[in-house]
Design a protein around this motif. Structure first.
Motif, PDB file in Angstrom:
ATOM      1  N   LYS A  30       0.797  -1.223   0.000  1.00 26.81           N
ATOM      2  CA  LYS A  30       0.000   0.000   0.000  1.00 26.81           C
ATOM      3  C   LYS A  30       0.832   1.277   0.000  1.00 26.81           C
ATOM      4  O   LYS A  30       0.411   2.280  -0.557  1.00 26.81           O
ATOM      5  CB  LYS A  30      -0.933   0.022   1.240  1.00 26.81           C
TER       6      LYS A  30
ATOM      7  N   LEU B 238      -5.745  12.806  -4.417  1.00 29.52           N
ATOM      8  CA  LEU B 238      -6.130  11.486  -3.937  1.00 29.52           C
ATOM      9  C   LEU B 238      -7.373  11.515  -3.046  1.00 29.52           C
ATOM     10  O   LEU B 238      -7.612  10.567  -2.302  1.00 29.52           O
ATOM     11  CB  LEU B 238      -4.958  10.852  -3.175  1.00 29.52           C
TER      12      LEU B 238
ATOM     13  N   TYR C 214       0.953   4.659  -3.049  1.00 29.11           N
ATOM     14  CA  TYR C 214       0.461   5.902  -2.456  1.00 29.11           C
ATOM     15  C   TYR C 214       1.515   7.003  -2.560  1.00 29.11           C
ATOM     16  O   TYR C 214       1.225   8.137  -2.988  1.00 29.11           O
ATOM     17  CB  TYR C 214       0.082   5.666  -0.997  1.00 29.11           C
TER      18      TYR C 214
END
Length: 363
Positions: A98, A112, A102
């Protein structure tokens, strides 16, 4: 999976029609959701559509939720593209790492607000749409990585996705997620692969003795190398830290075994095994419950219908099977069914099964 009213409304777009993407599609379709599939591989897309995981995209599609299910090295690129193409949709991804995607998106200056990273802790040894299952996520944790800017309605949409698929939503930061999956998924893959590698040069006489212990510890070693190179490279720092700890523990046991009669050597070995017992005791059981079970090992003739008969008779005597594992006895026409039951019914189950003619190998 039984059909239940879906929390999600409107269309859901899935980019990537492999194991996870097709499994999500199958589960959502069973709940009556309109699923749009897209994949860089036309063959993979056609296969997933043939299996019923969704339909091909149309020019007028306006999904409310987009799920990105592509390899880690292209996850950030696809998320950015989907955010731009569908400005009203919430975008999530199911990549097993993750933090890296990101940070890549933040570095590019991508807005985002409508993106929420997520990761269902589910999978199979084999990939592709051909291995997809609608029940893949039942009872499994589904990690959701939101931040302080995440709109409540966007978070609710991703949570609804997890709940519709029978999963349990869990909130974590990207850093917490990557460290956690390094321990429970990425390092186990490497340990299993390194152990299985020893079988390549092992003599046939040794391999023929293989029992359930080796099968259990190497079960995940058949993963796709090209995918795992991407996953491990994307989560290298937490994995390296854990591998260093693992190597140090292994080195202590190795040193103890070099001189097993040296003072403290046997204690070092025993402490390691005991610590392993304590670690296993922390693993969640059925449906994530922290509950221990007892095992009954039943000898089953290797003939058609015998296993079904055993399971039927367990139901007849009112014993719920919490887990089942099968093992074949080398060189014999017999199998061993290891049945996990609640401790309070173990002895009654043994007595009743023996009274019905079943042979109990051990408990």
């Amino acid at each position: 999976m039984s059909i239940i009213p879906s929390r999600l409304t409107g269309s859901v777009r899935i980019v990537g029609a492999g194991l996870l993407g097709a499994s999500i599609g199958l589960a959502l379709r069973e709940n009556g959701v309109d699923v749009i599939l897209a994949d860089a591989s036309p063959a993979q897309l056609r296969l997933a559509v043939d299996y019923g995981a969704g339909r091909v995209e149309r020019e007028d599609d306006a999904p409310g939720l987009v799920i990105v299910s592509v390899p880690p090295d292209v996850t950030a690129n696809v998320i950015e593209d989907e955010l731009a193409r569908f400005p009203s949709a919430v975008i999530t991804d199911v990549a097993s790492v993750k933090l890296e995607p990101y940070l890549a998106l933040v570095h590019r200056g991508v807005d985002l607000t409508r993106y929420i990273g997520s990761h269902p802790m589910a999978g199979r040894e084999r990939g592709g749409a051909i291995s997809a299952r609608a029940d893949l996520f039942l009872g499994r944790p589904w990690v959701i990585c939101r931040d302080e800017e995440t709109p409540p309605e966007a978070l609710a949409l991703v949570e609804d996705l997890a709940l519709d698929l029978g999963a349990s939503p869990i909130e974590m930061t990207p850093e917490e997620h990557d460290s956690s999956v390094g321990l429970v998924s990425h390092v186990p893959q490497l340990v299993a692969s390194v152990l299985a590698k020893q079988l390549v040069s092992a003599p046939n006489s040794a391999v023929r003795l293989t029992g359930q212990g080796l099968r259990d510890t190497t079960r995940i070693a058949s993963g796709a190398p090209e995918l795992w190179v991407q996953i491990l490279a994307s989560n290298a720092a937490p994995v390296v830290e854990m591998l260093d700890t693992f190597a140090a523990d292994l080195a202590r046991v190795t040193d103890a075994l070099r001189e097993p009669d040296a003072p403290g050597a046997r204690r070092a070995i025993a402490d390691t095994i005991a610590a392993g017992n304590s670690g296993v005791a922390r693993l969640p059981g059925k449906h994530g419950q922290d509950r221990r079970y007892e095992t009954i090992v039943v000898m089953v003739d290797d003939t058609p219908g015998q296993l079904g008969k055993l399971l039927t008779e367990l139901g007849d005597i009112g014993v719920n099977m919490e887990d089942l594992r099968l093992e074949h006895s080398p060189g014999a026409q017999i199998g061993l069914a290891e049945i996990a039951v609640l401790p309070e019914v173990q002895q009654r189950a043994i007595d009743d099964l023996e009274a019905r003619g079943w042979r109990i190998a051990s408990t």
